[in-house]
Structure formats: structure tokens, C-alpha cells
Design a protein around this motif. Structure first.
Motif, PDB file in Angstrom:
ATOM      1  N   VAL A   7       0.867  -1.182   0.000  1.00  0.00           N
ATOM      2  CA  VAL A   7       0.000   0.000   0.000  1.00  0.00           C
ATOM      3  C   VAL A   7       0.901   1.228   0.000  1.00  0.00           C
ATOM      4  O   VAL A   7       1.809   1.337   0.832  1.00  0.00           O
ATOM      5  N   GLN A   8       0.637   2.156  -0.931  1.00  0.00           N
ATOM      6  CA  GLN A   8       1.453   3.368  -0.987  1.00  0.00           C
ATOM      7  C   GLN A   8       0.564   4.591  -1.123  1.00  0.00           C
ATOM      8  O   GLN A   8      -0.364   4.616  -1.932  1.00  0.00           O
ATOM      9  N   LEU A   9       0.865   5.618  -0.337  1.00  0.00           N
ATOM     10  CA  LEU A   9       0.188   6.899  -0.430  1.00  0.00           C
ATOM     11  C   LEU A   9       0.723   7.632  -1.647  1.00  0.00           C
ATOM     12  O   LEU A   9       1.934   7.795  -1.798  1.00  0.00           O
ATOM     13  N   LYS A  10      -0.157   8.060  -2.539  1.00  0.00           N
ATOM     14  CA  LYS A  10       0.250   8.756  -3.758  1.00  0.00           C
ATOM     15  C   LYS A  10       0.052  10.270  -3.655  1.00  0.00           C
ATOM     16  O   LYS A  10       0.837  11.027  -4.201  1.00  0.00           O
ATOM     17  N   THR A  11      -1.003  10.699  -2.971  1.00  0.00           N
ATOM     18  CA  THR A  11      -1.335  12.116  -2.886  1.00  0.00           C
ATOM     19  C   THR A  11      -0.212  12.906  -2.205  1.00  0.00           C
ATOM     20  O   THR A  11       0.254  12.537  -1.132  1.00  0.00           O
ATOM     21  N   GLY A  12       0.209  13.994  -2.858  1.00  0.00           N
ATOM     22  CA  GLY A  12       1.195  14.886  -2.259  1.00  0.00           C
ATOM     23  C   GLY A  12       2.638  14.489  -2.455  1.00  0.00           C
ATOM     24  O   GLY A  12       3.541  15.131  -1.915  1.00  0.00           O
ATOM     25  N   TYR A  13       2.893  13.454  -3.235  1.00  0.00           N
ATOM     26  CA  TYR A  13       4.262  12.979  -3.439  1.00  0.00           C
ATOM     27  C   TYR A  13       4.536  12.810  -4.925  1.00  0.00           C
ATOM     28  O   TYR A  13       3.642  12.486  -5.700  1.00  0.00           O
ATOM     29  N   ASP A  14       5.815  13.003  -5.297  1.00  0.00           N
ATOM     30  CA  ASP A  14       6.218  12.696  -6.660  1.00  0.00           C
ATOM     31  C   ASP A  14       6.048  11.202  -6.885  1.00  0.00           C
ATOM     32  O   ASP A  14       5.894  10.428  -5.934  1.00  0.00           O
ATOM     33  N   THR A  15       6.154  10.784  -8.104  1.00  0.00           N
ATOM     34  CA  THR A  15       5.950   9.387  -8.469  1.00  0.00           C
ATOM     35  C   THR A  15       6.726   8.449  -7.553  1.00  0.00           C
ATOM     36  O   THR A  15       7.949   8.543  -7.459  1.00  0.00           O
ATOM     37  N   ASP A  16       5.999   7.569  -6.902  1.00  0.00           N
ATOM     38  CA  ASP A  16       6.568   6.526  -6.030  1.00  0.00           C
ATOM     39  C   ASP A  16       7.471   7.056  -4.927  1.00  0.00           C
ATOM     40  O   ASP A  16       8.414   6.399  -4.507  1.00  0.00           O
ATOM     41  N   ARG A  17       7.191   8.224  -4.421  1.00  0.00           N
ATOM     42  CA  ARG A  17       7.976   8.786  -3.326  1.00  0.00           C
ATOM     43  C   ARG A  17       7.193   8.820  -2.015  1.00  0.00           C
ATOM     44  O   ARG A  17       7.732   9.183  -0.986  1.00  0.00           O
TER      45      ARG A  17
ATOM     46  N   ARG B  55      11.184  -7.118  -4.416  1.00  0.00           N
ATOM     47  CA  ARG B  55      11.079  -5.877  -3.638  1.00  0.00           C
ATOM     48  C   ARG B  55      11.097  -4.620  -4.501  1.00  0.00           C
ATOM     49  O   ARG B  55      11.514  -3.561  -4.053  1.00  0.00           O
ATOM     50  N   THR B  56      10.633  -4.715  -5.740  1.00  0.00           N
ATOM     51  CA  THR B  56      10.536  -3.554  -6.621  1.00  0.00           C
ATOM     52  C   THR B  56       9.095  -3.058  -6.654  1.00  0.00           C
ATOM     53  O   THR B  56       8.552  -2.761  -7.715  1.00  0.00           O
ATOM     54  N   ASP B  57       8.467  -2.956  -5.498  1.00  0.00           N
ATOM     55  CA  ASP B  57       7.068  -2.552  -5.424  1.00  0.00           C
ATOM     56  C   ASP B  57       6.863  -1.132  -5.923  1.00  0.00           C
ATOM     57  O   ASP B  57       5.896  -0.844  -6.623  1.00  0.00           O
ATOM     58  N   GLY B  58       7.747  -0.227  -5.575  1.00  0.00           N
ATOM     59  CA  GLY B  58       7.696   1.138  -6.095  1.00  0.00           C
ATOM     60  C   GLY B  58       8.295   1.133  -7.490  1.00  0.00           C
ATOM     61  O   GLY B  58       9.414   0.676  -7.688  1.00  0.00           O
ATOM     62  N   ARG B  59       7.575   1.643  -8.468  1.00  0.00           N
ATOM     63  CA  ARG B  59       8.047   1.570  -9.854  1.00  0.00           C
ATOM     64  C   ARG B  59       9.334   2.342 -10.086  1.00  0.00           C
ATOM     65  O   ARG B  59      10.191   1.909 -10.850  1.00  0.00           O
ATOM     66  N   TYR B  60       9.474   3.514  -9.471  1.00  0.00           N
ATOM     67  CA  TYR B  60      10.629   4.361  -9.744  1.00  0.00           C
ATOM     68  C   TYR B  60      11.457   4.657  -8.502  1.00  0.00           C
ATOM     69  O   TYR B  60      12.331   5.506  -8.529  1.00  0.00           O
ATOM     70  N   SER B  61      11.186   3.967  -7.425  1.00  0.00           N
ATOM     71  CA  SER B  61      11.895   4.212  -6.179  1.00  0.00           C
ATOM     72  C   SER B  61      12.322   2.887  -5.565  1.00  0.00           C
ATOM     73  O   SER B  61      11.607   1.902  -5.643  1.00  0.00           O
ATOM     74  N   ARG B  62      13.473   2.883  -4.968  1.00  0.00           N
ATOM     75  CA  ARG B  62      13.960   1.695  -4.273  1.00  0.00           C
ATOM     76  C   ARG B  62      13.702   1.788  -2.769  1.00  0.00           C
ATOM     77  O   ARG B  62      14.163   0.958  -2.002  1.00  0.00           O
ATOM     78  N   ALA B  63      12.962   2.802  -2.340  1.00  0.00           N
ATOM     79  CA  ALA B  63      12.641   2.945  -0.919  1.00  0.00           C
ATOM     80  C   ALA B  63      11.845   1.719  -0.468  1.00  0.00           C
ATOM     81  O   ALA B  63      10.909   1.297  -1.145  1.00  0.00           O
ATOM     82  N   GLN B  64      12.239   1.149   0.641  1.00  0.00           N
ATOM     83  CA  GLN B  64      11.581  -0.048   1.140  1.00  0.00           C
ATOM     84  C   GLN B  64      10.375   0.324   1.994  1.00  0.00           C
ATOM     85  O   GLN B  64      10.433   1.269   2.780  1.00  0.00           O
ATOM     86  N   PRO B  65       9.279  -0.424   1.854  1.00  0.00           N
ATOM     87  CA  PRO B  65       8.082  -0.134   2.643  1.00  0.00           C
ATOM     88  C   PRO B  65       8.261  -0.517   4.101  1.00  0.00           C
ATOM     89  O   PRO B  65       9.078  -1.378   4.437  1.00  0.00           O
ATOM     90  N   GLU B  66       7.489   0.134   4.949  1.00  0.00           N
ATOM     91  CA  GLU B  66       7.417  -0.255   6.351  1.00  0.00           C
ATOM     92  C   GLU B  66       6.610  -1.547   6.404  1.00  0.00           C
ATOM     93  O   GLU B  66       5.566  -1.648   5.758  1.00  0.00           O
ATOM     94  N   VAL B  67       7.082  -2.520   7.144  1.00  0.00           N
ATOM     95  CA  VAL B  67       6.382  -3.802   7.246  1.00  0.00           C
ATOM     96  C   VAL B  67       5.653  -3.852   8.585  1.00  0.00           C
ATOM     97  O   VAL B  67       6.282  -3.723   9.637  1.00  0.00           O
ATOM     98  N   ALA B  68       4.338  -4.016   8.536  1.00  0.00           N
ATOM     99  CA  ALA B  68       3.545  -4.127   9.761  1.00  0.00           C
ATOM    100  C   ALA B  68       3.993  -5.362  10.538  1.00  0.00           C
ATOM    101  O   ALA B  68       4.264  -6.410   9.947  1.00  0.00           O
TER     102      ALA B  68
END
Length: 101
Positions: free
Chosen positions: A3-13, A66-79
Motif C-alpha cells: 500500500v502506498q500513499l500517492k497524494t502529495g508525493y512525486d511518483t513513487d515517493r 522488492r521492486t514494489d515502487g516503480r521508480y523508487s527503491r525505498a523499502q516499505p514499512e512492514v507491519a
């Protein structure tokens, strides 16, 4: 799910999470992290929006590479409650609920 928040951020940031998501029978509504997300035809950045805030989100299955973000390598927080199943998935196990296809 990823799950990624898109509003207010550049692509995949935007911030992202590996977390549990429950879907309605029609798959038009998703429930996660205390939010109710709905699909809306023709959305620009995401595939769901928060019914309370209007924020857009991308929701998809996680990727083993782990390439969930199309243009970012930032890793998601894991619950925490999703950590063990996610780590098994990364090692090759099926996603929970998808063991038989």
C-alpha cells in the motif's frame, strides 16, 4: 499487500507499507490501517482513494524482488503482524490465502 500513499508525493515517493488489507466481495472497497479505501474509475495516480480524506493510494500484491515502487527503491514499512508471512513470501512461499492459486 503493498500500500502506498500517492497524494502529495512525486511518483513513487510516498510512504508505503506491507500490511494486511481486507477487500469487500466486489473488490471495490479495501480496509487497511484504519482507513476505508474505494476504487474510483479514471483515477490518475492511484487505484483507490480514502473515503474520509480523498487521498489516493496504490494497492497491489507485494513483489518478491522488492521492486514494489516503480521508480523508487525505498523499502516499505512492514507491519509487525505481517512480517512473518511477508518474510516467508520473500523466501518463496505463496501469499496467505493464495496457497492453491
Amino acid at each position: 499487500m503493498y500500500v502506498q500513499l500517492k497524494t502529495g508525493y512525486d511518483t513513487d515517493r510516498g510512504p508505503s507499507w506491507i500490511t494486511w488489507v481486507q477487500f469487500s466481495k466486489t473488490w471495490r472497497t479495501a480496509y487497511t490501517r484504519g482507513r476505508t479505501l474505494r476504487r474510483w474509475p479514471g483515477m490518475v495516480a492511484g487505484n483507490f482513494y480514502d473515503v474520509e480524506t480523498g487521498e489516493e493510494f496504490w494497492v497491489s500484491g507485494p513483489k518478491r524482488d522488492r521492486t514494489d515502487g516503480r521508480y523508487s527503491r525505498a523499502q516499505p514499512e512492514v507491519a509487525e503482524d505481517a512480517r512473518a508471512p511477508y518474510e516467508r513470501f520473500l523466501r518463496g512461499a505463496a501469499l496467505p490465502g493464495r496457497e492453491h492459486g
